[in-house]
Motif scaffolding. Structure first.
Motif, mmCIF file in Angstrom:
data_model
loop_
_atom_site.group_PDB
_atom_site.id
_atom_site.type_symbol
_atom_site.label_atom_id
_atom_site.label_comp_id
_atom_site.label_asym_id
_atom_site.label_seq_id
_atom_site.Cartn_x
_atom_site.Cartn_y
_atom_site.Cartn_z
ATOM 1 N N GLY A 139 0.817 -1.214 0.000
ATOM 2 C CA GLY A 139 0.000 0.000 0.000
ATOM 3 C C GLY A 139 0.845 1.256 0.000
ATOM 4 O O GLY A 139 0.562 2.209 -0.738
ATOM 5 N N ARG A 140 1.897 1.262 0.808
ATOM 6 C CA ARG A 140 2.784 2.436 0.859
ATOM 7 C C ARG A 140 3.531 2.622 -0.458
ATOM 8 O O ARG A 140 3.701 3.753 -0.928
ATOM 9 N N LEU A 141 3.993 1.525 -1.060
ATOM 10 C CA LEU A 141 4.671 1.621 -2.361
ATOM 11 C C LEU A 141 3.716 2.173 -3.419
ATOM 12 O O LEU A 141 4.082 3.055 -4.203
ATOM 13 N N GLN A 142 2.498 1.656 -3.436
ATOM 14 C CA GLN A 142 1.510 2.094 -4.429
ATOM 15 C C GLN A 142 1.106 3.549 -4.215
ATOM 16 O O GLN A 142 0.952 4.304 -5.182
ATOM 17 N N GLU A 143 0.969 3.966 -2.968
ATOM 18 C CA GLU A 143 0.635 5.366 -2.679
ATOM 19 C C GLU A 143 1.742 6.296 -3.147
ATOM 20 O O GLU A 143 1.476 7.349 -3.728
ATOM 21 N N ALA A 144 2.996 5.919 -2.895
ATOM 22 C CA ALA A 144 4.128 6.739 -3.334
ATOM 23 C C ALA A 144 4.177 6.801 -4.856
ATOM 24 O O ALA A 144 4.445 7.862 -5.441
ATOM 25 N N ALA A 145 3.918 5.673 -5.512
ATOM 26 C CA ALA A 145 3.900 5.651 -6.972
ATOM 27 C C ALA A 145 2.793 6.556 -7.502
ATOM 28 O O ALA A 145 3.023 7.373 -8.407
ATOM 29 N N ASP A 146 1.612 6.437 -6.946
ATOM 30 C CA ASP A 146 0.477 7.255 -7.387
ATOM 31 C C ASP A 146 0.738 8.748 -7.174
ATOM 32 O O ASP A 146 0.330 9.574 -7.991
#
Length: 156
Positions: free
Chosen positions: A30-37
């Motif tokens: 979730g944290r990786l995806q949030e940073a990517a987004d």
């Protein structure tokens, strides 16, 4: 929590560690995806931006290392904990491969493997050195790898 209560929920240490890793997988992805987004709609920028999750983690409390690598080092190969580490890595790599394909990489799985090594290396080096600069360096390397994998050469 008393040890007896703990073992009422988790029969073995392996069960406990595997449950922790499954929960950590959800949180970390979730944290990786949030940073990517947060890096914007461009998949190539998202691949670079995901490294901001590592920076945020370090800025929050320093590096304690990667729980998946730590568990994999300690766990038996046939354990539930090891299986959870493998599942996390495969899930992360599938996500990276999808983003790499969307970014136009000629060989998305190869770019994803490169980025996975940068992520794992940054987490391991960050743990050893307690230096935020290792993540900055990994992010710079990621940008170069993405450019190398997505630049089309034309023939005249």
């Amino acid at each position: 929590m008393a040890k007896s209560t703990l073992y009422a929920h988790f029969r073995t240490k392996d069960d406990l560690v595997a449950a922790y890793l499954r929960r950590t997988d959800e949180s970390w992805m979730g944290r990786l995806q949030e940073a990517a987004d947060a890096a914007g709609p461009d998949p190539a920028q998202q691949l670079v931006g995901l490294f901001d999750a590592l920076l945020a983690s370090f800025d929050r409390h320093g590096f304690f290392g990667c729980p998946f690598v730590s568990a994999a080092v300690e766990a038996e190969l046939d354990s539930k904990a090891h299986a959870a580490t493998v599942a996390h890595t495969r899930r992360r790599q599938e996500w990276l491969t999808g983003l790499a394909g969307a970014a136009g990489a000629a060989q998305p799985a190869q770019l994803a493997a490169h980025l996975g090594l940068l992520i794992d290396g940054a987490l391991a080096s960050g743990r050893l050195l307690q230096d935020r600069a290792v993540v900055d360096a990994a992010k710079v390397s990621a940008r170069a790898a993405i450019l190398a994998h997505t630049t089309r050469t034309t023939t005249a």
